[in-house]
Design a protein around this motif. Structure first.
Motif, PDB file in Angstrom:
ATOM      1  N   ARG A 113      -4.001  -8.213 -30.722  1.00 50.43           N
ATOM      2  CA  ARG A 113      -3.459  -7.366 -29.709  1.00 50.43           C
ATOM      3  C   ARG A 113      -4.663  -7.214 -28.634  1.00 50.43           C
ATOM      4  N   LEU A 114      -4.397  -7.380 -27.049  1.00 51.84           N
ATOM      5  CA  LEU A 114      -5.242  -7.223 -26.448  1.00 51.84           C
ATOM      6  C   LEU A 114      -5.151  -6.155 -25.370  1.00 51.84           C
ATOM      7  N   PRO A 115      -6.148  -5.826 -24.759  1.00 53.55           N
ATOM      8  CA  PRO A 115      -6.215  -4.546 -23.862  1.00 53.55           C
ATOM      9  C   PRO A 115      -5.150  -4.629 -22.965  1.00 53.55           C
TER      10      PRO A 115
ATOM     11  N   CYS B 174     -12.837  -1.639 -25.557  1.00 56.34           N
ATOM     12  CA  CYS B 174     -13.112  -2.299 -26.852  1.00 56.34           C
ATOM     13  C   CYS B 174     -13.396  -1.396 -27.787  1.00 56.34           C
TER      14      CYS B 174
ATOM     15  N   HIS C 221     -10.710  -4.704 -31.758  1.00 53.54           N
ATOM     16  CA  HIS C 221      -9.308  -4.607 -31.276  1.00 53.54           C
ATOM     17  C   HIS C 221      -9.375  -3.636 -29.902  1.00 53.54           C
ATOM     18  N   PRO C 222      -8.356  -3.209 -29.337  1.00 52.81           N
ATOM     19  CA  PRO C 222      -8.436  -2.715 -28.153  1.00 52.81           C
ATOM     20  C   PRO C 222      -8.451  -0.966 -28.277  1.00 52.81           C
TER      21      PRO C 222
ATOM     22  N   PRO D 251     -13.333  -7.462 -24.342  1.00 48.84           N
ATOM     23  CA  PRO D 251     -12.724  -6.471 -25.033  1.00 48.84           C
ATOM     24  C   PRO D 251     -11.745  -7.042 -26.133  1.00 48.84           C
ATOM     25  N   ALA D 252     -11.796  -6.653 -27.404  1.00 52.31           N
ATOM     26  CA  ALA D 252     -10.757  -6.992 -28.400  1.00 52.31           C
ATOM     27  C   ALA D 252     -10.840  -8.628 -28.530  1.00 52.31           C
TER      28      ALA D 252
ATOM     29  N   TYR E 255      -8.406   0.244 -21.285  1.00 51.96           N
ATOM     30  CA  TYR E 255      -8.678  -1.116 -21.379  1.00 51.96           C
ATOM     31  C   TYR E 255     -10.257  -1.349 -21.992  1.00 51.96           C
TER      32      TYR E 255
END
Length: 245
Positions: A193-195, A59, A52-53, A69-70, A57
């Motif tokens: 969820r993304l960064p 991981c 997850h983020p 990341p994530a 920015y």
């Protein structure tokens, strides 16, 4: 097929059983995250926990400079770990409240992964033509995911369209065309969820209650839309992901 990965009858039975057995005290206060994950699993999508983020920015994994990341599983054993078992997914969701989840492709389903604008155009065309489109997810990093039945295990290995980019994720921006996620691949499953400062996400456009279609019924519209997308974006002409093999 097994009960976990069976046909629509088995999946519908699992979903009905889950809905009947869901008591108010069992409901997690997570904005509906657990319910969405269980609905995906009840539809036959095998799930496993993902990173997850993290702030800046970054991981949540320990890898310095993580290239995705994530967006990746937390375990190297994600292919054998992936499951549709409700109890296991509930444990993961509650013990890892920030985790994203991936779904392993090539067991029950494949995913046709296209640029967002191309996907939106193709989706509109397919629905207007009366084509049965299954679950579709949209990612704020510019991709659209079409969930389909898997092609199984063809006798001719050359028929596989492996998603090579999963092995080299740092090259994703260089290949704007269609990616066929099948055996040995995975995608994030909503909600994820993304960064980013604007809280980018992966969300359902059409949920997992829609039956999985044959991928070949969508392929023509998707490849045509991808071809138009590449033509309209000269910066990618020399590096476009091959649309045909």
């Amino acid at each position: 097929m097994s009960a976990d990965f069976g046909g629509r009858t088995g999946r519908q039975g699992k979903l009905t059983q889950w809905l009947r057995g869901r008591r108010p005290k069992d409901t997690a206060d997570d904005g509906g995250r657990e319910a969405l994950l269980l609905a995906a699993a009840a539809a036959g999508l095998p799930l496993a926990p993902a990173a997850h983020p993290a702030p800046g920015y970054r991981c949540s994994c320990d890898r310095v400079g993580c290239p995705t990341p994530a967006r990746h599983p937390v375990s190297f054993a994600w292919q054998t770990q992936s499951t549709t078992d409700r109890a296991q997914i509930e444990r993961w969701a509650r013990h890892q409240p920030q985790a994203n989840f991936i779904t392993a492709t090539g067991m029950v389903h494949d995913v046709l992964d296209v640029p967002l604008q191309a996907g939106r155009e193709a989706l509109e065309e397919l629905l207007a033509a009366g084509v049965e489109v299954g679950p579709v997810a949209e990612s704020d990093d510019g991709r659209m995911l079409f969930f389909t039945l898997t092609r199984g295990t063809p006798e001719d290995e050359d028929e596989w369209w492996p998603c090579e980019l999963d092995c080299h994720p740092e090259t994703m921006d260089e290949h704007p065309g269609l990616r066929w996620h099948c055996r040995g691949s995975y995608v994030l499953v909503p909600p994820a969820r993304l960064p980013g400062d604007d809280n980018p996400q992966v969300r359902w456009v059409r949920g997992p209650e829609h039956p999985l279609p044959d991928p070949l019924s969508l392929l023509g519209a998707l490849t045509d839309a991808c071809a138009r997308h590449v033509t309209d974006d000269p910066d990618h002409l020399s590096a476009a992901w091959p649309l045909h093999r």
